[in-house]
Design a protein around this motif. Structure first.
Motif, PDB file in Angstrom:
ATOM      1  N   MET A  16       0.865  -1.126  -0.142  1.00 62.55           N
ATOM      2  CA  MET A  16      -0.036  -0.141   0.014  1.00 62.55           C
ATOM      3  C   MET A  16       0.928   1.427  -0.063  1.00 62.55           C
ATOM      4  SD  MET A  16      -2.321   1.399   2.960  1.00 62.55           S
ATOM      5  CE  MET A  16      -2.703  -0.262   3.674  1.00 62.55           C
ATOM      6  N   ASP A  17       0.511   1.979  -1.039  1.00 62.75           N
ATOM      7  CA  ASP A  17       1.295   3.474  -0.825  1.00 62.75           C
ATOM      8  C   ASP A  17       0.407   4.513  -1.384  1.00 62.75           C
ATOM      9  OD1 ASP A  17       3.128   5.473  -1.142  1.00 62.75           O
ATOM     10  OD2 ASP A  17       4.106   4.745  -2.867  1.00 62.75           O
ATOM     11  N   LEU A  18       0.023   5.343  -0.232  1.00 58.37           N
ATOM     12  CA  LEU A  18      -1.008   6.267  -0.427  1.00 58.37           C
ATOM     13  C   LEU A  18      -0.490   7.497  -0.906  1.00 58.37           C
ATOM     14  CD1 LEU A  18      -2.871   6.013   2.898  1.00 58.37           C
ATOM     15  CD2 LEU A  18      -3.441   4.778   0.777  1.00 58.37           C
ATOM     16  N   LEU A  19       0.966   7.604  -1.266  1.00 62.66           N
ATOM     17  CA  LEU A  19       1.359   8.844  -1.992  1.00 62.66           C
ATOM     18  C   LEU A  19       1.912   8.488  -3.540  1.00 62.66           C
ATOM     19  CD1 LEU A  19       3.357   9.778   1.171  1.00 62.66           C
ATOM     20  CD2 LEU A  19       1.302  10.685   0.503  1.00 62.66           C
ATOM     21  N   ASP A  20       1.354   7.415  -4.142  1.00 66.60           N
ATOM     22  CA  ASP A  20       1.856   7.205  -5.115  1.00 66.60           C
ATOM     23  C   ASP A  20       1.209   7.857  -6.258  1.00 66.60           C
ATOM     24  OD1 ASP A  20      -0.550   5.848  -5.309  1.00 66.60           O
ATOM     25  OD2 ASP A  20       0.330   4.229  -5.656  1.00 66.60           O
ATOM     26  N   GLY A  21       0.136   8.953  -5.878  1.00 64.76           N
ATOM     27  CA  GLY A  21      -0.593   9.718  -7.012  1.00 64.76           C
ATOM     28  C   GLY A  21      -1.973   9.100  -7.253  1.00 64.76           C
ATOM     29  N   ARG A  22      -2.238   7.776  -6.875  1.00 67.77           N
ATOM     30  CA  ARG A  22      -3.801   7.153  -7.122  1.00 67.77           C
ATOM     31  C   ARG A  22      -4.869   7.771  -6.152  1.00 67.77           C
ATOM     32  NH1 ARG A  22      -3.600   1.284  -6.816  1.00 67.77           N
ATOM     33  NH2 ARG A  22      -1.795   1.606  -4.863  1.00 67.77           N
ATOM     34  N   LEU A  23      -4.189   8.200  -4.842  1.00 64.05           N
ATOM     35  CA  LEU A  23      -5.307   8.772  -4.122  1.00 64.05           C
ATOM     36  C   LEU A  23      -5.626  10.092  -4.253  1.00 64.05           C
ATOM     37  CD1 LEU A  23      -7.130   8.128  -1.172  1.00 64.05           C
ATOM     38  CD2 LEU A  23      -4.910   9.103  -0.003  1.00 64.05           C
ATOM     39  N   LYS A  24      -6.895  10.181  -4.301  1.00 63.37           N
ATOM     40  CA  LYS A  24      -7.694  11.684  -4.810  1.00 63.37           C
ATOM     41  C   LYS A  24      -8.355  12.053  -3.779  1.00 63.37           C
ATOM     42  CE  LYS A  24      -5.737  10.871  -8.986  1.00 63.37           C
ATOM     43  NZ  LYS A  24      -4.754  11.340  -9.631  1.00 63.37           N
ATOM     44  N   PHE A  25      -8.714  13.604  -4.091  1.00 62.90           N
ATOM     45  CA  PHE A  25      -9.392  14.281  -2.855  1.00 62.90           C
ATOM     46  C   PHE A  25     -10.725  13.602  -2.991  1.00 62.90           C
ATOM     47  CE2 PHE A  25     -11.936  17.776  -1.492  1.00 62.90           C
ATOM     48  CZ  PHE A  25     -11.114  18.046  -0.215  1.00 62.90           C
ATOM     49  N   ARG A  26     -11.321  13.295  -4.047  1.00 62.61           N
ATOM     50  CA  ARG A  26     -12.859  12.827  -4.277  1.00 62.61           C
ATOM     51  C   ARG A  26     -12.772  11.442  -3.384  1.00 62.61           C
ATOM     52  NH1 ARG A  26     -12.647   8.838  -8.363  1.00 62.61           N
ATOM     53  NH2 ARG A  26     -10.606   9.129  -9.727  1.00 62.61           N
ATOM     54  N   HIS A  27     -11.870  10.730  -3.262  1.00 63.79           N
ATOM     55  CA  HIS A  27     -11.785   9.515  -2.672  1.00 63.79           C
ATOM     56  C   HIS A  27     -12.135   9.567  -1.241  1.00 63.79           C
ATOM     57  CE1 HIS A  27      -9.160   7.762  -5.746  1.00 63.79           C
ATOM     58  NE2 HIS A  27     -10.426   7.293  -6.198  1.00 63.79           N
ATOM     59  N   LEU A  28     -11.493  10.790  -0.585  1.00 66.15           N
ATOM     60  CA  LEU A  28     -11.621  11.284   0.706  1.00 66.15           C
ATOM     61  C   LEU A  28     -12.860  11.817   0.985  1.00 66.15           C
ATOM     62  CD1 LEU A  28      -8.115  12.769   1.511  1.00 66.15           C
ATOM     63  CD2 LEU A  28      -8.676  10.408   1.677  1.00 66.15           C
ATOM     64  N   THR A  29     -13.292  12.768   0.266  1.00 67.14           N
ATOM     65  CA  THR A  29     -14.607  13.178   0.489  1.00 67.14           C
ATOM     66  C   THR A  29     -15.802  12.234   0.462  1.00 67.14           C
ATOM     67  OG1 THR A  29     -14.997  13.798  -1.813  1.00 67.14           O
ATOM     68  CG2 THR A  29     -14.162  15.538  -0.371  1.00 67.14           C
ATOM     69  N   LEU A  30     -15.769  11.190  -0.623  1.00 63.91           N
ATOM     70  CA  LEU A  30     -16.937  10.228  -0.460  1.00 63.91           C
ATOM     71  C   LEU A  30     -16.631   9.069   0.747  1.00 63.91           C
ATOM     72  CD1 LEU A  30     -18.845   8.571  -2.220  1.00 63.91           C
ATOM     73  CD2 LEU A  30     -17.312   7.098  -2.811  1.00 63.91           C
ATOM     74  N   LEU A  31     -15.478   8.839   1.009  1.00 60.70           N
ATOM     75  CA  LEU A  31     -15.073   8.142   2.222  1.00 60.70           C
ATOM     76  C   LEU A  31     -15.818   8.774   3.566  1.00 60.70           C
ATOM     77  CD1 LEU A  31     -13.691   5.753   3.972  1.00 60.70           C
ATOM     78  CD2 LEU A  31     -11.757   7.557   4.316  1.00 60.70           C
TER      79      LEU A  31
END
Length: 318
Positions: free
Chosen positions: A1-16
């Protein structure tokens, strides 16, 4: 798991956060103005990035796993920081705009915070101040989660958030036993000096709720004097409710000295409570960047606290 590889987006966090708060992908999608397929796809993308299941389906929606519970706290903090960054830039561009959200305890709500907010609004009329009152067990997680910029109220040497919080003491305020003007206890003794704590126990009391440090101090005082806590009591943190009850009954309550000074309808009993008091100050998240709005409010809090220290004849630590 690498949360800093560019795949994690702001929309992911708001949906979570939305799924966690609403307990359903459907309701989360509605709150974010998304279609359900888009929301479902975004959630699957997030779980793929995390390489962990974040929610499980239950009969009435979605329940977070232990991984979802852990991640949502970080997501709230990130979203809150982005919001503050926006407000920071907006404030810098406009000079006077912005929002500051303050959590307050009774010790800060009665005199210090209203005076500081009044000065702030006079200086910056377009700035929005949001005040939320509560107990420390509610306000402190909200501060750490990014929902609050600041807590104004009682501070102590060992905050529950440990190194995540930064506290600054402003002044020490005595706590008095308060009653209505004309209360029977005020007529006892030729010089109003014959009233004892045991005399006050013959009347109903208004006590702080159990989650407060003031309640713990009062409990320790009663234990030290071999007395039980009043059995005939109301437990309350709302100063408006407390005042109304005091005026309408023969109840006894604990109130900060500054509240009593400004209220001609209330009076302090001549009972010494040397171990009961409040050190009033501010609590911030230790590593959070201050916005211009917060900096301005802190400045006015410092200035008003200096005036209150002078009126009380105390320093920041008592």
């Amino acid at each position: 798991m690498d949360l800093l590889d560019g795949r994690l987006k702001f929309r992911h966090l708001t949906l979570l956060i939305a799924v966690y708060d609403h307990g359903s992908v459907v309701r989360a999608a509605e709150s974010l103005h998304l279609t359900q397929p888009a929301a479902t796809r975004t959630l699957r993308e997030l779980e793929a990035v995390a390489e962990l299941p974040l929610f499980v389906r239950v009969p009435r929606g979605m329940r977070p796993t232990v991984y979802g519970e852990a991640l949502v706290g970080h997501a709230r903090a990130v979203v809150a920081e982005i919001r503050r960054a926006k407000e920071h830039l907006t404030g810098l561009r406009a000079g006077q705009d912005g929002t500051v959200t303050v959590g307050t305890l009774l010790a800060g709500a009665n005199v210090l915070l209203p005076r500081a907010v009044a000065r702030l609004k006079k200086e910056r009329p377009r700035l929005t101040v949001v005040v939320r009152e509560g107990t420390l067990d509610v306000l402190q997680p909200a501060l750490l989660g990014g929902e609050l910029d600041l807590i104004v109220g009682r501070v102590g040497p060992a905050p529950g958030g440990g190194e995540a919080l930064r506290q600054r003491m402003l002044y020490r305020e005595p706590i008095r036993l308060a009653v209505r003007a004309g209360h029977p206890l005020l007529a006892e003794g030729p010089a109003r000096g014959a009233v004892a704590l045991t005399d006050a126990l013959t009347h109903p009391w208004i006590l702080p709720v159990e989650q407060t440090a003031l309640r713990q101090e009062l409990g320790a005082l009663f234990v030290d004097r071999g007395l039980p806590l009043p059995g005939d009591r109301v437990e309350c943190t709302s100063i408006l409710t407390m005042r109304a009850l005091l005026l309408q009954t023969d109840m006894v309550a604990l109130l900060p000295e500054l509240v009593l000074r400004d209220d001609e309808h209330l009076a302090a009993l001549p009972v010494e409570l040397p171990s009961v008091g409040r050190t009033v100050g501010v609590t911030e998240a230790a590593h959070r960047t201050r916005t211009p709005a917060l900096e301005a409010l802190l400045r006015h809090l410092d200035e008003e606290a200096a005036l209150l220290r002078a009126s009380l004849g105390t320093g920041a630590h008592g």
